[in-house]
Write a protein that holds these residues in place. Structure first.
Motif, PDB file in Angstrom:
ATOM      1  N   ARG A 173       0.815  -1.208   0.000  1.00 21.45           N
ATOM      2  CA  ARG A 173       0.000   0.000   0.000  1.00 21.45           C
ATOM      3  C   ARG A 173       0.856   1.268   0.000  1.00 21.45           C
ATOM      4  NH1 ARG A 173      -5.511   1.611   2.533  1.00 21.45           N
ATOM      5  NH2 ARG A 173      -5.189   3.831   2.615  1.00 21.45           N
ATOM      6  N   ARG A 174       2.124   1.157   0.323  1.00 22.84           N
ATOM      7  CA  ARG A 174       2.934   2.368   0.471  1.00 22.84           C
ATOM      8  C   ARG A 174       3.057   3.162  -0.827  1.00 22.84           C
ATOM      9  NH1 ARG A 174       7.571  -1.507   1.419  1.00 22.84           N
ATOM     10  NH2 ARG A 174       8.399  -1.813  -0.660  1.00 22.84           N
ATOM     11  N   PHE A 175       3.054   2.509  -1.978  1.00 26.74           N
ATOM     12  CA  PHE A 175       3.181   3.242  -3.242  1.00 26.74           C
ATOM     13  C   PHE A 175       1.923   4.047  -3.561  1.00 26.74           C
ATOM     14  CE2 PHE A 175       6.306  -0.268  -3.910  1.00 26.74           C
ATOM     15  CZ  PHE A 175       7.431   0.530  -3.823  1.00 26.74           C
ATOM     16  N   PRO A 176       0.726   3.454  -3.521  1.00 27.90           N
ATOM     17  CA  PRO A 176      -0.467   4.274  -3.735  1.00 27.90           C
ATOM     18  C   PRO A 176      -0.644   5.346  -2.654  1.00 27.90           C
ATOM     19  CG  PRO A 176      -0.990   1.984  -4.112  1.00 27.90           C
ATOM     20  CD  PRO A 176       0.398   2.031  -3.538  1.00 27.90           C
ATOM     21  N   MET A 181      -1.592   2.688  -8.777  1.00 28.23           N
ATOM     22  CA  MET A 181      -1.965   1.387  -8.199  1.00 28.23           C
ATOM     23  C   MET A 181      -0.730   0.532  -7.963  1.00 28.23           C
ATOM     24  SD  MET A 181      -3.619  -0.703 -11.428  1.00 28.23           S
ATOM     25  CE  MET A 181      -4.888   0.482 -11.742  1.00 28.23           C
ATOM     26  N   SER A 182      -0.925  -0.506  -7.169  1.00 30.51           N
ATOM     27  CA  SER A 182       0.153  -1.473  -6.968  1.00 30.51           C
ATOM     28  C   SER A 182      -0.453  -2.859  -6.822  1.00 30.51           C
ATOM     29  CB  SER A 182       0.985  -1.125  -5.733  1.00 30.51           C
ATOM     30  OG  SER A 182       0.262  -1.363  -4.559  1.00 30.51           O
ATOM     31  N   TYR A 183       0.324  -3.824  -7.229  1.00 26.92           N
ATOM     32  CA  TYR A 183      -0.062  -5.227  -7.104  1.00 26.92           C
ATOM     33  C   TYR A 183       1.173  -5.971  -6.645  1.00 26.92           C
ATOM     34  CZ  TYR A 183      -1.737  -9.893  -8.255  1.00 26.92           C
ATOM     35  OH  TYR A 183      -2.108 -11.199  -8.188  1.00 26.92           O
ATOM     36  N   ASP A 218      -1.942  -8.434  -3.033  1.00 26.43           N
ATOM     37  CA  ASP A 218      -2.874  -7.330  -2.821  1.00 26.43           C
ATOM     38  C   ASP A 218      -2.870  -6.405  -4.032  1.00 26.43           C
ATOM     39  OD1 ASP A 218      -3.631  -8.081  -0.244  1.00 26.43           O
ATOM     40  OD2 ASP A 218      -2.040  -6.911   0.700  1.00 26.43           O
ATOM     41  N   LEU A 219      -4.070  -5.960  -4.402  1.00 23.46           N
ATOM     42  CA  LEU A 219      -4.235  -4.941  -5.430  1.00 23.46           C
ATOM     43  C   LEU A 219      -4.769  -3.700  -4.735  1.00 23.46           C
ATOM     44  CD1 LEU A 219      -4.414  -3.890  -8.349  1.00 23.46           C
ATOM     45  CD2 LEU A 219      -6.691  -4.907  -8.460  1.00 23.46           C
ATOM     46  N   VAL A 220      -4.029  -2.595  -4.835  1.00 20.38           N
ATOM     47  CA  VAL A 220      -4.420  -1.338  -4.198  1.00 20.38           C
ATOM     48  C   VAL A 220      -4.529  -0.281  -5.296  1.00 20.38           C
ATOM     49  CG1 VAL A 220      -3.838   0.379  -2.458  1.00 20.38           C
ATOM     50  CG2 VAL A 220      -3.161  -1.998  -2.121  1.00 20.38           C
ATOM     51  N   ARG A 269     -12.415  -5.956  -7.671  1.00 13.28           N
ATOM     52  CA  ARG A 269     -11.342  -6.929  -7.432  1.00 13.28           C
ATOM     53  C   ARG A 269     -10.258  -6.400  -6.504  1.00 13.28           C
ATOM     54  NH1 ARG A 269     -10.858 -11.094 -11.735  1.00 13.28           N
ATOM     55  NH2 ARG A 269     -12.674 -10.833 -13.067  1.00 13.28           N
ATOM     56  N   ALA A 270     -10.210  -5.076  -6.335  1.00 15.22           N
ATOM     57  CA  ALA A 270      -9.163  -4.477  -5.512  1.00 15.22           C
ATOM     58  C   ALA A 270      -9.335  -4.850  -4.051  1.00 15.22           C
ATOM     59  CB  ALA A 270      -9.189  -2.953  -5.667  1.00 15.22           C
ATOM     60  N   ASP A 271      -8.209  -5.085  -3.394  1.00 18.57           N
ATOM     61  CA  ASP A 271      -8.229  -5.377  -1.960  1.00 18.57           C
ATOM     62  C   ASP A 271      -8.414  -4.087  -1.162  1.00 18.57           C
ATOM     63  OD1 ASP A 271      -7.623  -8.293  -1.915  1.00 18.57           O
ATOM     64  OD2 ASP A 271      -5.863  -7.587  -3.023  1.00 18.57           O
ATOM     65  N   GLN A 272      -7.872  -2.981  -1.677  1.00 13.81           N
ATOM     66  CA  GLN A 272      -8.002  -1.685  -1.018  1.00 13.81           C
ATOM     67  C   GLN A 272      -8.150  -0.613  -2.088  1.00 13.81           C
ATOM     68  OE1 GLN A 272      -4.508  -1.136   1.370  1.00 13.81           O
ATOM     69  NE2 GLN A 272      -4.960  -2.860   2.698  1.00 13.81           N
ATOM     70  N   VAL A 273      -9.031   0.361  -1.804  1.00 13.71           N
ATOM     71  CA  VAL A 273      -9.231   1.496  -2.702  1.00 13.71           C
ATOM     72  C   VAL A 273      -9.020   2.760  -1.861  1.00 13.71           C
ATOM     73  CG1 VAL A 273     -10.845   2.718  -4.193  1.00 13.71           C
ATOM     74  CG2 VAL A 273     -10.837   0.218  -4.152  1.00 13.71           C
TER      75      VAL A 273
END
Length: 77
Positions: free
Chosen positions: A2-5, A11-13, A49-51, A71-75
């Motif tokens: 999550r640190r990149f978003p 986004m990051s995966y 994780d997809l953020v 589908r994202a784990d966090q938005v």
């Protein structure tokens, strides 16, 4: 990841860091019980994780499809 978003990326995966820490505890346990580190198997991540950062998407003029948002784990809004 999550640190990149959080820093403003769109986004990051990537691997779930908490899961990696939990799994590494098992390796530490085996080593403390006498196993040789060289004899332990290498492992790959199993949880990812997809953020998505909607604030960045809006700033870039992008529309994230609802199917991807589901589908994202966090938005991040």
């Amino acid at each position: 990841m999550r640190r990149f978003p959080d820093a403003g990326c769109l986004m990051s995966y990537g691997e779930n860091i908490n899961d990696m820490y939990r799994r590494s505890a098992g390796f530490v346990d085996r080593i403390l019980k006498g196993a040789k580190p060289a004899d332990l198997p290498g492992e790959q991540p199993t949880k990812f994780d997809l953020v998505i950062n909607l604030k960045t998407a809006k700033a870039l003029g992008l529309t994230i499809p609802p199917s991807l948002l589901l589908r994202a784990d966090q938005v991040i809004e």
